[in-house]
Scaffold this active site. Structure first.
Site: not given
Lengths: 171, 552
Positions: B51, B113-114, B163, B465
């Site tokens: 993602e 969940f999630q 959902k 750096m």
């Protein structure tokens, strides 16, 4: 930095997460909220917040600009420090005994408080006024024994025809 | 007409011209992905390896095209993987529409969940966000989100859709009209004009706001009219062609000597679409003591935030410059321009380079000369500064880099996004061994979609750096910056289905680049070995001034 307490007020859309957004902005930018009160206005979809913030004059300007950028903030202005009415409401539960009774009731009268509940050994006083007055009342009744107290936080309106909306339109 | 929330969402995306989106499917966005499947002829979805790659791709798409980028992710880890990308877009004012699924409304707040509260997590790093509870709101919210993301100072907007809201039926209005109340701001140019007229040594400092406003041509006209040299912030590097007489290059910590010196010599600084980051100003107390400051920005909150200014104009940069141009007489100033030319030609203004066989300068110059000028994305660190210094950009919006947040791993996603936005034209990613290891999984994406990406990997076997700072400020205690990695980049590229070259000198690099030029259907990785002690110069140490500049 010349820090000072500044009362500001906001009109915000009254929905999910708005208080978090406003409070979060203070936290993200490192400002301390001294005092906060929120309630709905004559329009149910709009809430008004009164916030007292402790910061310098230049940071206050920056803070107002950042608040105005929040999509849910309709207006954000500082209160007129010399021309506004500010009030706070406090409920104080005080230990009450036959010996202290007269003196306590006299104090409540002088501070223009009201007894709103009475139990055998305690009473609840409702008192309204400016911050200083409430502080003075607390100091005086401390000797009787304060069981607990709750303050609403300041609520402020500028005097005269001006409103938060007209003020914000001029800015 | 009644449609499901998911269908309304996809129809609105198509209606708003967002026909290329990035993302990653999952349990809470199944209905949205089902609609993407059914509408595949009208909207193309690009699946990335992670993602984070998707959100950076949407960001790169937006930076390159100027249109809002769209990214879709599922609930929980899908949405938390977007967080770095959202913050990256927020700090660089990139219009981004972030769509996340969430668990059904009835399960919200139950640690399901999630489930995460992504609206809460992203609140400090986002322009605005929506947590939907009814499909009836989707149409309005999508329109509003696009408006908010692209108007005023652009930024990311998040729409979180549970959902059951995606599945719920709601009225869909095909002729939906959405309008925000038009803001009319009166701009009083009087004080600004008088400052400009009084100035004998004006200096323009241009930032990303110039590009967002599409004001590059106007900026040039303005600079020529008032005889002002133009320097830029990192975000404004493509605001003026590098080879223009008035172009000073980048100012700031790793800016050119002339850009910084002229800043201390001017009597009026005109700051346009910049926010005076600490990397740009150095010591704020000593910065700009001798000159007046006129700031032009669309965001009122940027005025007096980092430095105090004398005058400011709030609004769209292009509109403001256009109206100034109408009112302002030509103001040619030979002696100031001569001074600028002298500074530009001075010995101190040369970019120092080592004698090694393959240097950052020779690599970046070869890339530009063999491949021609293409869009370039970078990651973060030394290679990013070298690219800003050496590439020589002439086209607005062609340098995609994470300026504000400094996100290592940004470049690959951004290159993919620019490639999609440019209909599969060649895009160059200049990166390093440190940054590349962060999101190299996106090689899979670039191969899948036959993208002609050219990855120039500057390998110094170190986190350059950070190492440079350890060299200069920590007595060479190289804590965790020597990367003793054994990655075989050529085999790595090949295993993903890409092409890989390893080069040790300029000749080998030119040969590899020439071969690359003929490859238009897959990514090429060119592994360039450089010396570990190559440092970025000039450098003004943190909190320093022109007097502290280190030229080599």
């Amino acid at each position: 930095m010349n820090s000072k307490k500044h009362p500001i007020f906001l009109l915000v859309h009254n929905h999910y997460g708005v208080l978090t957004r406003v409070a979060g902005l203070f936290a993200n930018r490192g400002y301390n909220i001294e005092n906060l009160s929120v309630g709905c206005t004559e329009k149910p979809s709009i809430s008004r917040m009164t916030i007292v913030v402790d910061c310098s004059e230049s940071l206050l300007d920056q803070l107002l600009q950042q608040l105005r950028k929040l999509i849910d903030v309709i207006a954000a202005e500082r209160a007129d420090p010399f021309n506004s009415v500010s009030r706070e409401l406090m409920l104080v539960k005080i230990t009450h005994s036959p010996e202290s009774g007269g003196q306590l009731l006299e104090a409540i009268n002088i501070f223009r408080g009201r007894v709103v509940d009475m139990a055998p050994e305690s009473l609840i006083v409702e008192i309204t006024g400016e911050e200083d007055k409430l502080n003075a009342f607390i100091r005086y009744v401390e000797k009787f024994g304060i069981i607990e107290l709750s303050r609403t936080g300041l609520t402020i309106l500028d005097r005269g025809q001006v409103s938060l909306i007209t003020k914000s339109n001029n800015n | 007409m009644k449609l499901t929330g998911a269908e309304i969402l996809i129809r609105e995306l198509i209606a708003l011209g967002a026909n290329k989106v990035f993302g990653y499917p999952g349990g809470s966005v199944l209905d949205i992905y089902d609609m993407l499947y059914k509408n595949a002829t009208k909207i193309t979805h690009y699946i990335t390896a992670h993602e984070q790659g998707a959100v950076h791709a949407a960001d790169g798409y937006a930076r390159y095209s100027g249109k809002p980028g769209v990214v879709i992710a599922t609930s929980g880890p899908g949405s938390t993987n977007l967080v770095t990308g959202i913050a990256t877009a927020f700090l660089d004012s990139v219009p981004l529409i972030t769509i996340t699924g969430n668990v059904p409304t009835a399960l919200i707040g139950k640690d399901s969940f999630q489930e995460v509260n992504i609206v809460g997590i992203t609140m400090p790093i986002i322009k605005h966000s929506y947590s939907l509870r009814s499909a009836c709101d989707i149409q309005r919210v999508v329109r509003e989100a696009f408006y908010i993301a692209t108007s005023d100072r652009p930024g990311p907007v998040l729409i979180d859709i549970p959902k059951d809201v995606q599945q719920e039926l709601a009225d869909y209005n095909q002729n939906f009209e959405y309008s925000m109340p038009a803001k009319t701001i009166k701009i009083d140019l009087h004080n600004a004009i008088s400052l400009l007229l009084k100035s004998k040594r004006p200096y323009i400092y241009a930032g990303g706001g110039v590009l967002i406003s599409g004001a590059t041509a106007t900026l040039l006209k303005f600079a020529e009219k008032i005889s002002a040299p133009v320097s830029s912030s990192l975000m404004g590097v493509t605001a003026i062609p590098y080879d223009h007489d008035l172009a000073l290059g980048m100012a700031g910590m790793h800016g050119r000597y002339a850009a910084t010196k002229a800043l201390y010599d001017c009597d009026l600084l005109i700051a346009i679409g910049v926010r005076f980051s600490d990397r740009a100003t150095g010591n704020k107390d000593k910065f700009l003591r001798q000159c007046k400051v006129l700031q032009i920005d669309i965001d009122r909150a940027e005025i007096n935030k980092n430095i105090l200014v004398d005058e400011f104009l709030i609004g769209d940069v292009k509109e403001i410059l256009d109206s100034i141009l109408e009112l302002l007489p030509e103001n040619k100033n030979k002696s100031w321009l001569n001074h600028i030319t002298k500074l530009k030609n001075s010995h101190e203004n040369l970019l120092w380079t080592s004698n090694n066989s393959l240097t950052p300068k020779s690599i970046i110059e070869s890339v530009r000369s063999v491949l021609g000028e293409t869009p370039v994305s970078t990651d973060v660190g030394q290679h990013q500064m070298w690219t800003a210094q050496y590439y020589g950009f002439t086209k607005p919006r062609s340098f995609l880099t994470s300026g504000g947040l400094g996100t290592m791993g940004f470049g690959f996603g951004a290159a993919i996004g620019a490639c999609v936005a440019s209909n599969n034209q060649r895009v160059v990613l200049i990166t390093s061994d440190g940054s590349f290891h962060m999101n190299l999984n996106e090689l899979a994406t670039a191969v899948t979609y036959n993208m002609p990406l050219t990855i120039i990997l500057l390998d110094n076997n170190a986190l350059g750096m950070v190492r440079q700072w350890q060299t200069m400020f920590y007595e060479k205690r190289y804590s965790q910056t020597a990367l003793d990695r054994k990655t075989n980049y050529v085999l790595l590229a090949e295993s993903f289905g890409a092409v890989g070259f390893k080069v040790m000198n300029v000749h080998e690099l030119t040969v590899a680049l020439t071969k690359t030029n003929k490859i238009t259907d897959k990514p090429v990785l060119i592994h360039c070995l450089i010396n570990q002690d190559e440092n970025v110069f000039p450098m003004i140490p943190p909190n320093g001034t022109i007097n502290d500049i280190i030229i080599r």
